[in-house]
Motif scaffolding. Structure first.
Motif, PDB file in Angstrom:
ATOM      1  N   ILE A  75      27.116  -4.355  15.816  1.00  0.00           N
ATOM      2  CA  ILE A  75      26.492  -5.678  15.803  1.00  0.00           C
ATOM      3  C   ILE A  75      27.439  -6.714  16.403  1.00  0.00           C
ATOM      4  CG2 ILE A  75      25.698  -7.544  14.296  1.00  0.00           C
ATOM      5  CD1 ILE A  75      24.645  -5.394  12.398  1.00  0.00           C
ATOM      6  N   SER A  76      28.709  -6.633  16.031  1.00  0.00           N
ATOM      7  CA  SER A  76      29.682  -7.610  16.481  1.00  0.00           C
ATOM      8  C   SER A  76      29.814  -7.603  17.997  1.00  0.00           C
ATOM      9  CB  SER A  76      31.047  -7.326  15.849  1.00  0.00           C
ATOM     10  OG  SER A  76      30.963  -7.415  14.448  1.00  0.00           O
ATOM     11  N   TYR A  77      29.856  -6.403  18.603  1.00  0.00           N
ATOM     12  CA  TYR A  77      30.096  -6.344  20.031  1.00  0.00           C
ATOM     13  C   TYR A  77      28.856  -6.580  20.861  1.00  0.00           C
ATOM     14  CZ  TYR A  77      34.823  -5.302  19.110  1.00  0.00           C
ATOM     15  OH  TYR A  77      36.118  -5.414  18.673  1.00  0.00           O
ATOM     16  N   ALA A  78      27.726  -6.749  20.187  1.00  0.00           N
ATOM     17  CA  ALA A  78      26.542  -7.173  20.915  1.00  0.00           C
ATOM     18  C   ALA A  78      26.674  -8.641  21.292  1.00  0.00           C
ATOM     19  CB  ALA A  78      25.293  -6.960  20.068  1.00  0.00           C
ATOM     20  N   GLN A  79      27.629  -9.332  20.714  1.00  0.00           N
ATOM     21  CA  GLN A  79      27.881 -10.737  21.005  1.00  0.00           C
ATOM     22  C   GLN A  79      29.191 -10.866  21.776  1.00  0.00           C
ATOM     23  OE1 GLN A  79      27.368 -13.172  17.419  1.00  0.00           O
ATOM     24  NE2 GLN A  79      26.651 -11.345  16.411  1.00  0.00           N
ATOM     25  N   GLU A  80      29.311 -11.899  22.576  1.00  0.00           N
ATOM     26  CA  GLU A  80      30.484 -12.086  23.406  1.00  0.00           C
ATOM     27  C   GLU A  80      31.464 -13.076  22.811  1.00  0.00           C
ATOM     28  OE1 GLU A  80      29.120 -13.241  27.228  1.00  0.00           O
ATOM     29  OE2 GLU A  80      28.230 -11.297  27.704  1.00  0.00           O
ATOM     30  N   GLU A  81      31.053 -13.854  21.841  1.00  0.00           N
ATOM     31  CA  GLU A  81      31.877 -14.949  21.357  1.00  0.00           C
ATOM     32  C   GLU A  81      32.703 -14.596  20.137  1.00  0.00           C
ATOM     33  OE1 GLU A  81      29.071 -18.031  20.697  1.00  0.00           O
ATOM     34  OE2 GLU A  81      29.009 -18.654  22.791  1.00  0.00           O
ATOM     35  N   GLU A  82      32.285 -13.607  19.376  1.00  0.00           N
ATOM     36  CA  GLU A  82      32.979 -13.320  18.135  1.00  0.00           C
ATOM     37  C   GLU A  82      32.825 -11.864  17.738  1.00  0.00           C
ATOM     38  OE1 GLU A  82      31.121 -15.792  15.227  1.00  0.00           O
ATOM     39  OE2 GLU A  82      29.429 -14.429  14.972  1.00  0.00           O
ATOM     40  N   ALA A  83      33.704 -11.425  16.858  1.00  0.00           N
ATOM     41  CA  ALA A  83      33.593 -10.100  16.260  1.00  0.00           C
ATOM     42  C   ALA A  83      33.861 -10.245  14.773  1.00  0.00           C
ATOM     43  CB  ALA A  83      34.590  -9.130  16.895  1.00  0.00           C
ATOM     44  N   ILE A  84      33.121  -9.499  13.966  1.00  0.00           N
ATOM     45  CA  ILE A  84      33.248  -9.571  12.518  1.00  0.00           C
ATOM     46  C   ILE A  84      33.456  -8.163  11.974  1.00  0.00           C
ATOM     47  CG2 ILE A  84      32.125 -10.228  10.358  1.00  0.00           C
ATOM     48  CD1 ILE A  84      30.432 -12.204  11.984  1.00  0.00           C
ATOM     49  N   GLN A  85      34.434  -8.010  11.112  1.00  0.00           N
ATOM     50  CA  GLN A  85      34.709  -6.707  10.506  1.00  0.00           C
ATOM     51  C   GLN A  85      35.020  -6.879   9.025  1.00  0.00           C
ATOM     52  OE1 GLN A  85      34.553  -3.566  11.783  1.00  0.00           O
ATOM     53  NE2 GLN A  85      34.965  -2.884   9.714  1.00  0.00           N
ATOM     54  N   SER A  86      34.495  -5.984   8.205  1.00  0.00           N
ATOM     55  CA  SER A  86      34.767  -5.990   6.769  1.00  0.00           C
ATOM     56  C   SER A  86      35.598  -4.773   6.399  1.00  0.00           C
ATOM     57  CB  SER A  86      33.463  -5.980   5.970  1.00  0.00           C
ATOM     58  OG  SER A  86      32.724  -7.167   6.202  1.00  0.00           O
ATOM     59  N   ILE A  87      36.566  -4.987   5.500  1.00  0.00           N
ATOM     60  CA  ILE A  87      37.395  -3.920   4.974  1.00  0.00           C
ATOM     61  C   ILE A  87      37.159  -3.875   3.466  1.00  0.00           C
ATOM     62  CG2 ILE A  87      39.741  -3.025   4.710  1.00  0.00           C
ATOM     63  CD1 ILE A  87      39.155  -5.708   7.254  1.00  0.00           C
ATOM     64  N   PHE A  88      36.835  -2.699   2.936  1.00  0.00           N
ATOM     65  CA  PHE A  88      36.471  -2.571   1.531  1.00  0.00           C
ATOM     66  C   PHE A  88      37.629  -1.991   0.714  1.00  0.00           C
ATOM     67  CE2 PHE A  88      32.611  -2.665   3.950  1.00  0.00           C
ATOM     68  CZ  PHE A  88      31.804  -3.527   3.224  1.00  0.00           C
ATOM     69  N   PHE A  89      37.729  -2.426  -0.536  1.00  0.00           N
ATOM     70  CA  PHE A  89      38.850  -2.078  -1.408  1.00  0.00           C
ATOM     71  C   PHE A  89      38.362  -1.389  -2.682  1.00  0.00           C
ATOM     72  CE2 PHE A  89      40.390  -5.307   1.352  1.00  0.00           C
ATOM     73  CZ  PHE A  89      41.754  -5.103   1.494  1.00  0.00           C
ATOM     74  N   ASP A  90      39.256  -0.623  -3.287  1.00  0.00           N
ATOM     75  CA  ASP A  90      38.977  -0.041  -4.589  1.00  0.00           C
ATOM     76  C   ASP A  90      39.072  -1.132  -5.654  1.00  0.00           C
ATOM     77  OD1 ASP A  90      38.575   2.551  -3.669  1.00  0.00           O
ATOM     78  OD2 ASP A  90      40.711   3.041  -3.789  1.00  0.00           O
ATOM     79  N   PHE A  91      38.503  -0.853  -6.808  1.00  0.00           N
ATOM     80  CA  PHE A  91      38.518  -1.799  -7.918  1.00  0.00           C
ATOM     81  C   PHE A  91      39.956  -2.156  -8.306  1.00  0.00           C
ATOM     82  CE2 PHE A  91      38.780  -2.364 -12.590  1.00  0.00           C
ATOM     83  CZ  PHE A  91      38.101  -3.575 -12.677  1.00  0.00           C
ATOM     84  N   ASP A  92      40.218  -3.469  -8.389  1.00  0.00           N
ATOM     85  CA  ASP A  92      41.495  -4.000  -8.867  1.00  0.00           C
ATOM     86  C   ASP A  92      42.670  -3.623  -7.962  1.00  0.00           C
ATOM     87  OD1 ASP A  92      42.721  -5.678 -10.729  1.00  0.00           O
ATOM     88  OD2 ASP A  92      43.468  -3.994 -11.922  1.00  0.00           O
ATOM     89  N   LYS A  93      42.407  -3.318  -6.679  1.00  0.00           N
ATOM     90  CA  LYS A  93      43.460  -2.942  -5.747  1.00  0.00           C
ATOM     91  C   LYS A  93      43.468  -3.898  -4.558  1.00  0.00           C
ATOM     92  CE  LYS A  93      44.553   0.864  -7.995  1.00  0.00           C
ATOM     93  NZ  LYS A  93      45.850   1.025  -8.706  1.00  0.00           N
ATOM     94  N   PHE A  94      44.642  -4.049  -3.948  1.00  0.00           N
ATOM     95  CA  PHE A  94      44.725  -4.851  -2.729  1.00  0.00           C
ATOM     96  C   PHE A  94      45.384  -4.102  -1.578  1.00  0.00           C
ATOM     97  CE2 PHE A  94      48.434  -5.994  -5.306  1.00  0.00           C
ATOM     98  CZ  PHE A  94      49.485  -5.899  -4.399  1.00  0.00           C
ATOM     99  N   ASP A  95      45.716  -2.832  -1.797  1.00  0.00           N
ATOM    100  CA  ASP A  95      46.198  -2.010  -0.691  1.00  0.00           C
ATOM    101  C   ASP A  95      44.993  -1.383   0.009  1.00  0.00           C
ATOM    102  OD1 ASP A  95      45.954  -0.635  -3.218  1.00  0.00           O
ATOM    103  OD2 ASP A  95      46.601   1.180  -2.167  1.00  0.00           O
ATOM    104  N   ILE A  96      45.098  -1.198   1.330  1.00  0.00           N
ATOM    105  CA  ILE A  96      43.978  -0.687   2.114  1.00  0.00           C
ATOM    106  C   ILE A  96      43.958   0.840   2.045  1.00  0.00           C
ATOM    107  CG2 ILE A  96      42.862  -0.665   4.376  1.00  0.00           C
ATOM    108  CD1 ILE A  96      44.317  -3.235   5.038  1.00  0.00           C
ATOM    109  N   ARG A  97      42.821   1.380   1.643  1.00  0.00           N
ATOM    110  CA  ARG A  97      42.680   2.832   1.589  1.00  0.00           C
ATOM    111  C   ARG A  97      42.842   3.450   2.974  1.00  0.00           C
ATOM    112  NH1 ARG A  97      37.496   1.855  -1.050  1.00  0.00           N
ATOM    113  NH2 ARG A  97      36.610   2.843   0.790  1.00  0.00           N
ATOM    114  N   GLU A  98      43.207   4.709   3.005  1.00  0.00           N
ATOM    115  CA  GLU A  98      43.473   5.392   4.272  1.00  0.00           C
ATOM    116  C   GLU A  98      42.238   5.416   5.170  1.00  0.00           C
ATOM    117  OE1 GLU A  98      45.039   9.732   5.962  1.00  0.00           O
ATOM    118  OE2 GLU A  98      45.068   9.281   3.809  1.00  0.00           O
TER     119      GLU A  98
END
Length: 274
Positions: free
Chosen positions: A14-37
């Motif tokens: 969806i993001s790359y269908a547009q030329e002006e912006e890109a949007i990405q979400s990163i999801f986390f485990d409960f009560d964690k702030f380190d990024i899963r592999e």
């Protein structure tokens, strides 16, 4: 896990269908702030497709689910945002283009309206990365236009017809698909804090002498107002500042002249761009 992977890949497309912006979400485990592999791999692939020389600015927004105290959730969401910032630096995105890193705290949900509460909470434990690319030179627009998704270069008077935020007959209750579309709108409203808007509710199929329709939930003739209010309140629940929005109902006075279900809609009208 397969669902989340699909969701992220869909976000990229969806993001790359547009030329002006890109949007990405990163999801986390409960009560964690380190990024899963698995999330780290997807995020790295996303950044690999970005031409960093064309990046004008990056905004990072962290969120938590609705459990825990506000102060703790603000701290956790900020840590998640900071972790993502560090990953961006690692992948070659310079600090000078990262203009904001903000923890938004928890996202509230209505357990009575959610069909899958654990999935909703999992979706809310995330960080949204919004990348804005350097604009191409073009003549500034002066005539308002109509869109189906909020864009960057809006002007006062532009209308965003939310053609995927439709209501059942006589209802002002948001459907699951409508909420998903409003989540996208909320992300863009966080990206463009200079925009103010009016949420306009509409109805169909009432007699000419009855401009407004009855809301089956309240038994009162206030359906278009309640539809606008439902969208307004949902955007606030997604941490959009209420001061940026007003809402009004317009009954059946502005039909699209198409299928009747398309008149059971809400529109966003840009009222101010600073």
């Amino acid at each position: 896990m397969r669902f989340l992977t699909y969701l992220l890949l869909l976000t990229i497309s969806i993001s790359y269908a547009q030329e002006e912006e890109a949007i990405q979400s990163i999801f986390f485990d409960f009560d964690k702030f380190d990024i899963r592999e698995d999330q780290q791999k997807i995020f790295k692939s996303f950044i690999a497709t970005i031409d960093t020389s064309k990046v004008e600015s990056v905004q990072i927004f962290g969120y938590c689910d609705d459990r825990g105290k506000d102060a703790y959730n603000y701290d956790l969401s900020t840590k998640r945002a900071t972790t993502v910032k560090d990953s961006l630096n690692k992948y070659g995105v310079k600090n000078k283009v990262i203009i904001s890193i903000e923890g938004k705290g928890r996202i509230l949900i209505d357990e009575d309206l959610e069909s899958n509460v654990p999935a909703a909470r999992s979706k809310n434990r995330r960080v949204d990365v919004l990348i804005n690319f350097k604009p191409l030179l073009k003549e500034k627009r002066t005539t308002p236009e109509n869109y189906t998704m909020l864009k960057k270069d809006v002007i006062v008077g532009d209308v965003i017809t939310l053609d995927k935020v439709l209501f059942d007959r006589g209802s002002s209750k948001l459907t699951t698909s409508a909420k998903k579309e409003l989540d996208k709108i909320a992300i863009r409203l966080h990206r463009y804090p200079n925009i103010e808007l009016e949420v306009q509710g509409h109805v169909c199929c009432t007699p000419e002498f009855q401009k407004e329709a009855v809301d089956i939930a309240t038994k009162k003739r206030e359906l278009s107002v309640n539809r606008a209010k439902a969208v307004y309140k949902y955007l606030i629940s997604r941490r959009v500042n209420a001061k940026r929005m007003i809402y009004n109902g317009y009954g059946n006075t502005r039909p699209l002249g198409k299928a009747s279900e398309l008149d059971r809609r809400v529109e966003l009208v840009i009222t101010k761009v600073e």
